[in-house]
Design an enzyme around this catalytic site. Sequence first.
Site, PDB file in Angstrom:
ATOM      1  N   ASP A 188      36.034  37.799  29.137  1.00 42.65           N
ATOM      2  CA  ASP A 188      36.971  37.428  30.182  1.00 42.65           C
ATOM      3  C   ASP A 188      38.363  37.852  29.700  1.00 42.65           C
ATOM      4  O   ASP A 188      38.558  38.152  28.518  1.00 42.65           O
ATOM      5  CB  ASP A 188      36.892  35.923  30.417  1.00 42.65           C
TER       6      ASP A 188
ATOM      7  N   ASP B  33      42.037  36.529  31.227  1.00 40.55           N
ATOM      8  CA  ASP B  33      43.052  35.462  31.225  1.00 40.55           C
ATOM      9  C   ASP B  33      42.504  34.199  30.576  1.00 40.55           C
ATOM     10  O   ASP B  33      41.455  33.689  30.968  1.00 40.55           O
ATOM     11  CB  ASP B  33      43.481  35.149  32.661  1.00 40.55           C
TER      12      ASP B  33
ATOM     13  N   ASP C  18      36.676  31.448  28.632  1.00 48.35           N
ATOM     14  CA  ASP C  18      37.359  30.170  28.424  1.00 48.35           C
ATOM     15  C   ASP C  18      37.061  29.164  29.529  1.00 48.35           C
ATOM     16  O   ASP C  18      37.652  28.083  29.540  1.00 48.35           O
ATOM     17  CB  ASP C  18      38.878  30.376  28.345  1.00 48.35           C
TER      18      ASP C  18
END
Length: 215
Positions: free
Chosen positions: A11, A13, A162
């Site tokens: 991922d 961001d 995240d």
Amino acid sequence: MTTPPNTIVFDLDGTLVDSLPDIIASFQHGLASMGLPVPTDAEVRPLIGHPLEEMYAHFAPEHVTALCAVYREHYARNFVNRSRPYPGVVELLRTLRERGYKLAIATTKRTDMARRFIEALGLTPAVDYVQGTDGFPHKPAPDVIHRALAALSAKGLWMVGDTTADILAGRAAGLRTYGVTWGNHDARMLATATPDELQPDLARLLAHLPPRPRA
């Protein structure tokens, strides 16, 4: 001869880049510019990682289209005001490339914006492919992961993210999953998705990825 799994999917961001302050600021700007109530950082943060339309629908469902247009115009001019790679990320990516792995980014950002973003941060040479979510199902659906791997003609090993959506998407794509807690979801939230690894940073990823045999 079957190609062994050789690709790590990240991922963007909240995983590779600490970009949440710029995202939140642009999100709040959209609402403020239209005279709408502005949520706090804490109210916006849990929604990051969802499509922008869904985020705005949570606060102002009747203004979603206009708000998205304002956000995209503002974010495109302010997306690296405070955004920086997390500590050790550049070195980690370099080490993984040196060890013979392919590296892909699979993000909810649109592809054009994601590529502009990593270019501005100097990360383009560090990865092999960047895939955004352009008009197909977003995470936790695995589509963005499948498209990134298909573009590389590669098989995935790990999905690193995240949020619970990252973990669920990685599992749906058949990858092992690594949840990092320095981004959007804390350890308790990430644990609900049962990642294979749950860590405060990316350092342990290297322990799972020794140098690959050279052909």
